[in-house]
Design a protein around this motif. Structure first.
Motif, PDB file in Angstrom:
ATOM      1  N   PHE A   1     -29.475 -16.732  42.153  1.00 28.86           N
ATOM      2  CA  PHE A   1     -29.983 -15.711  42.945  1.00 28.86           C
ATOM      3  C   PHE A   1     -31.290 -15.377  43.227  1.00 28.86           C
ATOM      4  O   PHE A   1     -31.709 -15.209  44.242  1.00 28.86           O
ATOM      5  N   THR A   2     -32.324 -15.750  42.277  1.00 30.66           N
ATOM      6  CA  THR A   2     -33.462 -15.927  42.442  1.00 30.66           C
ATOM      7  C   THR A   2     -34.195 -16.809  43.534  1.00 30.66           C
ATOM      8  O   THR A   2     -34.841 -16.693  44.328  1.00 30.66           O
ATOM      9  N   ALA A   3     -33.361 -18.097  43.086  1.00 30.38           N
ATOM     10  CA  ALA A   3     -33.696 -19.285  44.256  1.00 30.38           C
ATOM     11  C   ALA A   3     -33.144 -18.801  45.485  1.00 30.38           C
ATOM     12  O   ALA A   3     -33.924 -19.145  46.732  1.00 30.38           O
ATOM     13  N   LEU A   4     -32.045 -18.290  45.823  1.00 25.80           N
ATOM     14  CA  LEU A   4     -31.690 -17.761  47.011  1.00 25.80           C
ATOM     15  C   LEU A   4     -32.571 -16.853  47.739  1.00 25.80           C
ATOM     16  O   LEU A   4     -32.917 -16.810  48.854  1.00 25.80           O
ATOM     17  N   THR A   5     -32.950 -16.158  46.693  1.00 23.96           N
ATOM     18  CA  THR A   5     -34.039 -14.996  47.058  1.00 23.96           C
ATOM     19  C   THR A   5     -35.274 -15.599  47.838  1.00 23.96           C
ATOM     20  O   THR A   5     -35.649 -15.311  48.834  1.00 23.96           O
TER      21      THR A   5
ATOM     22  N   SER B   1     -26.307  -6.886  37.607  1.00 28.45           N
ATOM     23  CA  SER B   1     -25.305  -7.606  36.916  1.00 28.45           C
ATOM     24  C   SER B   1     -24.985  -8.972  37.757  1.00 28.45           C
ATOM     25  O   SER B   1     -23.776  -9.346  37.351  1.00 28.45           O
ATOM     26  N   LEU B   2     -25.859  -9.690  38.473  1.00 26.14           N
ATOM     27  CA  LEU B   2     -25.630 -10.962  38.978  1.00 26.14           C
ATOM     28  C   LEU B   2     -25.200 -12.081  37.600  1.00 26.14           C
ATOM     29  O   LEU B   2     -25.911 -11.970  37.024  1.00 26.14           O
ATOM     30  N   PRO B   3     -24.116 -12.700  37.924  1.00 24.60           N
ATOM     31  CA  PRO B   3     -23.705 -13.722  36.858  1.00 24.60           C
ATOM     32  C   PRO B   3     -24.839 -14.905  36.675  1.00 24.60           C
ATOM     33  O   PRO B   3     -25.014 -15.329  35.657  1.00 24.60           O
ATOM     34  N   VAL B   4     -25.490 -15.354  37.659  1.00 20.02           N
ATOM     35  CA  VAL B   4     -26.470 -16.575  37.550  1.00 20.02           C
ATOM     36  C   VAL B   4     -27.748 -16.089  38.040  1.00 20.02           C
ATOM     37  O   VAL B   4     -28.058 -16.429  39.280  1.00 20.02           O
ATOM     38  N   PRO B   5     -28.470 -15.254  37.315  1.00 24.11           N
ATOM     39  CA  PRO B   5     -29.858 -14.926  37.797  1.00 24.11           C
ATOM     40  C   PRO B   5     -30.760 -16.028  38.485  1.00 24.11           C
ATOM     41  O   PRO B   5     -31.387 -15.949  39.427  1.00 24.11           O
ATOM     42  N   GLN B   6     -30.844 -17.184  37.988  1.00 21.24           N
ATOM     43  CA  GLN B   6     -31.428 -18.272  38.485  1.00 21.24           C
ATOM     44  C   GLN B   6     -31.211 -18.534  39.923  1.00 21.24           C
ATOM     45  O   GLN B   6     -32.144 -18.842  40.557  1.00 21.24           O
TER      46      GLN B   6
ATOM     47  N   GLY C   1     -40.389 -14.964  35.354  1.00 28.79           N
ATOM     48  CA  GLY C   1     -40.455 -13.538  35.481  1.00 28.79           C
ATOM     49  C   GLY C   1     -39.527 -12.928  36.559  1.00 28.79           C
ATOM     50  O   GLY C   1     -38.910 -11.791  36.459  1.00 28.79           O
ATOM     51  N   SER C   2     -39.496 -13.606  37.547  1.00 31.97           N
ATOM     52  CA  SER C   2     -38.418 -13.081  38.803  1.00 31.97           C
ATOM     53  C   SER C   2     -37.023 -13.186  38.195  1.00 31.97           C
ATOM     54  O   SER C   2     -36.195 -12.338  38.506  1.00 31.97           O
ATOM     55  N   VAL C   3     -36.612 -14.310  37.564  1.00 30.19           N
ATOM     56  CA  VAL C   3     -35.147 -14.408  36.981  1.00 30.19           C
ATOM     57  C   VAL C   3     -35.149 -13.169  36.126  1.00 30.19           C
ATOM     58  O   VAL C   3     -33.962 -12.712  36.083  1.00 30.19           O
TER      59      VAL C   3
ATOM     60  N   LEU D   1     -28.053  -6.024  51.151  1.00 28.04           N
ATOM     61  CA  LEU D   1     -27.390  -6.174  49.847  1.00 28.04           C
ATOM     62  C   LEU D   1     -28.344  -5.855  48.444  1.00 28.04           C
ATOM     63  O   LEU D   1     -27.814  -5.540  47.515  1.00 28.04           O
ATOM     64  N   THR D   2     -29.601  -6.022  48.734  1.00 28.41           N
ATOM     65  CA  THR D   2     -30.451  -5.575  47.562  1.00 28.41           C
ATOM     66  C   THR D   2     -30.507  -4.113  47.206  1.00 28.41           C
ATOM     67  O   THR D   2     -30.393  -3.740  46.180  1.00 28.41           O
ATOM     68  N   ILE D   3     -30.001  -3.254  48.238  1.00 28.57           N
ATOM     69  CA  ILE D   3     -29.652  -1.869  47.907  1.00 28.57           C
ATOM     70  C   ILE D   3     -28.471  -1.825  47.091  1.00 28.57           C
ATOM     71  O   ILE D   3     -28.522  -1.165  46.022  1.00 28.57           O
ATOM     72  N   LEU D   4     -27.437  -2.525  47.285  1.00 32.52           N
ATOM     73  CA  LEU D   4     -26.133  -2.634  46.545  1.00 32.52           C
ATOM     74  C   LEU D   4     -26.255  -2.974  45.072  1.00 32.52           C
ATOM     75  O   LEU D   4     -25.784  -2.515  44.356  1.00 32.52           O
TER      76      LEU D   4
END
Length: 136
Positions: free
Chosen positions: A50-54, A43-48, A33-35, A84-87
């Motif tokens: 970026f979700t893991a990094l988050t 528009s992040l290219p690899v949401p998985q 669900g987060s992904v 960064l989450t703002i941007l």
């Protein structure tokens, strides 16, 4: 830092950390669900990835803040992440109507949170920290 200032810094550190730990925990327990949210909101290219990094920043950084371990470094990284989450996610200036209003509110909240984290970066963790700079 005076004993009173250190005491308040401790509670500020804990209150900020709880927000991140809870958020990271919920992302971890609902990874798919987060992904999907990351994919739809940015528009992040690899949401998985970026979700893991988050999750790493939120959960890991939050735990470090609670413990007062590497607090300045953790707070600095978390402040950068929050800005960064703002941007990347809450870019209200590209949205319209209710969506813009809701995301502007989230962006302003994140700006305030980043300010608190930068205070920890600058002034240290306050009382009861495991790492250096804490008042025991």
């Amino acid at each position: 830092m005076s004993a009173q200032s250190s005491f308040f810094a401790f509670f500020a550190r804990i209150f900020l950390a709880v927000l991140f730990v809870v958020s990271g925990y919920f992302k971890l327990t609902d990874f798919n669900g987060s992904v999907q949210y990351v994919a739809s909101a940015s528009s992040l290219p690899v949401p998985q990835l970026f979700t893991a990094l988050t999750i790493l920043v939120e959960l890991g950084g939050g735990i470090l803040l609670i413990l007062g371990l590497f607090s300045r470094t953790a707070a600095f990284i978390m402040a950068g992440f929050t800005l960064l989450t703002i941007l990347l996610v809450h870019h209200f200036w590209t949205m319209a109507d209710a969506e813009a209003m809701a995301n502007q509110l989230m962006a302003m909240k994140n700006l305030a949170i980043a300010g608190g984290l930068l205070m920890i970066t600058g002034f240290g963790p306050g009382a009861w920290a495991i790492g250096p700079g804490g008042r025991r």
